[in-house]
Write a protein that holds these residues in place. Structure first.
Motif, PDB file in Angstrom:
ATOM      1  N   SER A 153      -1.372  -2.271  -4.060  1.00  0.00           N
ATOM      2  CA  SER A 153      -2.393  -1.596  -3.028  1.00  0.00           C
ATOM      3  C   SER A 153      -3.736  -1.139  -3.647  1.00  0.00           C
ATOM      4  CB  SER A 153      -1.674  -0.201  -2.832  1.00  0.00           C
ATOM      5  OG  SER A 153      -1.462   0.496  -3.740  1.00  0.00           O
ATOM      6  N   GLU A 154      -3.715  -0.923  -5.007  1.00  0.00           N
ATOM      7  CA  GLU A 154      -5.052  -0.848  -5.568  1.00  0.00           C
ATOM      8  C   GLU A 154      -6.061  -2.098  -5.586  1.00  0.00           C
ATOM      9  OE1 GLU A 154      -4.037   0.383  -9.610  1.00  0.00           O
ATOM     10  OE2 GLU A 154      -3.513   2.430  -8.878  1.00  0.00           O
ATOM     11  N   ARG A 208       2.234   0.257  -6.281  1.00  0.00           N
ATOM     12  CA  ARG A 208       0.880   0.933  -6.829  1.00  0.00           C
ATOM     13  C   ARG A 208      -0.220  -0.107  -7.127  1.00  0.00           C
ATOM     14  NH1 ARG A 208       2.534   3.123 -11.329  1.00  0.00           N
ATOM     15  NH2 ARG A 208       3.209   5.109 -10.292  1.00  0.00           N
ATOM     16  N   THR A 209       0.076  -1.061  -8.154  1.00  0.00           N
ATOM     17  CA  THR A 209      -0.517  -2.252  -8.426  1.00  0.00           C
ATOM     18  C   THR A 209      -1.318  -2.984  -7.286  1.00  0.00           C
ATOM     19  OG1 THR A 209       0.363  -2.490 -10.646  1.00  0.00           O
ATOM     20  CG2 THR A 209      -0.946  -4.172 -10.023  1.00  0.00           C
TER      21      THR A 209
END
Length: 556
Positions: free
Chosen positions: A268-269, A265-266
């Protein structure tokens, strides 16, 4: 030692020299200190009940007012995992790249240290002044993006702290090691190189991360049933290749493991992972799809007992299960010390009927650390006067030192140091001139719950030899035995099958108490110690084992 040497830079490896993990290096000149990395290590087999291992930072606590900041080179646990432990004792500014600090925030939040953290994002083209130290950063290829080496400009000369690196000519993210910066530093004149020794025993160059893509692709092509992938959650270049292959082979990705979910998640963000929309699904939804429509991406490549893959292997996972004919791919190096847990996990997977691939039977992993030719290239680019091998067991450091001699660095200018060595660096000298407090802090549960070595020793003894609890009741006036002794054994012998041994032990206890003086009988601690001594001696003679003896003395 000359006054000139006394005026030099002091370098102290707090951790990382003599083991894999705990990486932390201290640089000091006068009243200015900077720290590079704050790593942890996971417990070894002889550390029962220990959850985490951190470096002993006594030296830094004693000099906290001199510390100008801490630089984190990348987001692997052996370099950043001890940051919360550090900050809870010494709060100083932290410098790291965007992804490194973003991933570090999760661990800081977990341990209640994020609120106090002074985080400063740096980029490879930035420079930072911390006291007398002028820092510049060099991007290097590794198994996680945003890794940097640090060039430390000091009053006595330039130090290059190379961190973890390899020379990958076709990196997954197309970001090459900044060879031109290393060469430019070499032209200026580098006084000291400190470099990663992890693969000092491996010949040649470490292959590119992309080199395993064809083999990984072949696994996807040949797998018609369920496919399970295990790797480090921080190996984001590997994760990107798995994502690309899932897209190519029309499989959704079910992610298992909290750290894997959070890191994807981190990253990709922030744009460090390219994750197509709607390709990720909740692992709880995986059973809604046919096996050939999903790939499971999980933590647990080291067989950690509560990790996703270990639970799947034992069929203890709440909603992910192995079926006969499924393929499991463990795409990671087995860290020394984890061989047994990985072997157990593989055996469980095989019992479930899975086809298991790992680095020893398939080309599905490549290291993020440079091999011998990479290490030589780093030395030839930087051309240091002095050299200190770092990051590895002692044998790795020695082999790296031998490589340095091969490329022309004088043996007199090479220092093979260990944790706690106080190294002095001047323009004309580099060597160990003393020791500072260093070692390991063992943590059981919360990071502020340290475990003393004696506690670990007791756990080792209990695990190996068990314990015996003799219970005896004495007359409060005469000190004579009025009841017992009774014997309780746990992990030593089975009571029903060792009745003769225990009966003889009871007689030994009674005999020992009867031969104590009246004054000694009145002192409970003296009686307990006498029972402990005679029973340990007796059990050693009879069984060649030393169970822990915990006497209980009551009085009536």
């Amino acid at each position: 030692m000359s006054d000139n040497q006394d005026a030099g830079v002091s370098i102290v490896p707090i951790g990382g020299l003599g083991e894999f993990g705990l990486n932390m290096m201290v640089y000091q000149y006068g009243d200015d200190i900077i720290v590079v990395d704050a790593g942890l290590m996971f417990p070894e087999a002889d550390m029962p009940g220990v959850d985490l291992v951190f470096p002993d930072i006594t030296y830094l606590r004693e000099n906290r007012d001199k510390i100008k900041g801490i630089i984190i080179t990348h987001a692997h646990e052996d370099h950043v995992g001890g940051l919360a432990f550090f900050l809870r004792q010494i709060n100083v500014p932290i410098y790291g790249t965007e992804l490194t600090l973003a991933l570090a925030k999760g661990r800081l939040r977990e341990y209640g240290a994020l609120e106090i953290a002074q985080l400063n994002v740096i980029h490879p083209d930035d420079t930072v002044q911390l006291g007398c130290f002028h820092l510049e950063f060099i991007y290097v290829a590794h198994s996680i993006p945003d890794t940097v080496a640090v060039a430390i400009h000091t009053p006595v000369g330039i130090i290059v702290h190379a961190s973890d690196f390899k020379f990958d000519q076709t990196p997954v993210d197309n970001r090459l090691t900044e060879v031109h910066k290393l060469a430019a530093l070499g032209e200026k004149g580098v006084l000291l190189l400190i470099s990663d020794s992890t693969n000092a025993d491996r010949p040649g160059f470490t292959p590119s991360e992309r080199s395993i893509y064809p083999d990984l692709n072949g696994v996807f092509q040949q797998t018609t049933g369920g496919l399970f992938l295990a790797t480090f959650s921080s190996s984001l270049h590997r994760v990107q290749q798995f994502i690309d292959l899932a897209v190519e082979h029309h499989r959704l990705i079910a992610v298992s493991g909290r750290s894997m979910i959070n890191n994807i998640r981190t990253a990709s963000e922030l744009g460090y992972l390219d994750v197509p929309h709607n390709i990720l699904i909740d692992a709880r939804e995986a059973n809604r799809f046919a096996p050939h429509e999903v790939v499971v991406l999980s933590t647990g490549s080291q067989g950690e007992p509560r990790s996703g893959m270990a639970l799947i292997a034992k069929d203890d996972h709440a909603f992910l299960h192995i079926e006969p004919g499924d393929t499991v791919l463990i795409s990671a190096r087995i860290i020394p010390g984890n061989e047994l847990s990985v072997r157990h996990m593989i055996n469980h997977l095989l019992r479930r009927g899975a086809h298991v691939l790992h680095e020893r039977n398939a080309n599905i992993h490549v290291s993020g650390h440079g091999a011998r030719e990479d290490l030589k290239l780093m030395m030839n680019l930087v051309r240091p006067k002095f050299f200190i091998p770092a990051h590895g067991e002692y044998s790795n450091l020695v082999q790296h030192a031998e490589l340095a001699e091969d490329v022309g660095i004088s043996s007199d200018n090479i220092t093979v140091a260990e944790d706690g060595d106080l190294i002095s660096l001047t323009p004309d000298f580099c060597g160990v001139r003393g020791k500072v407090p260093a070692g390991r802090v063992l943590v059981d549960g919360k990071i502020d719950m340290g475990v003393e070595n004696i506690v670990v020793h007791d756990r080792q003894q209990l695990a190996q030899d068990g314990m015996v609890i003799p219970i005896v009741v004495l007359n409060n006036n005469s000190g004579d035995v009025t009841a017992g002794p009774d014997m309780v054994s746990r992990g030593f012998v089975h009571m029903d099958e060792s009745e003769d041994l225990m009966n003889e032990a009871k007689e030994i206890v009674i005999h020992a108490i009867n031969h104590l003086s009246p004054g000694s009988k009145s002192e409970t601690e003296t009686v307990q110690e006498e029972i402990r001594v005679v029973l340990r001696r007796f059990f050693k003679k009879k069984t060649d084992r030393r169970p822990m003896v915990l006497p209980v003395v009551m009085r009536v």
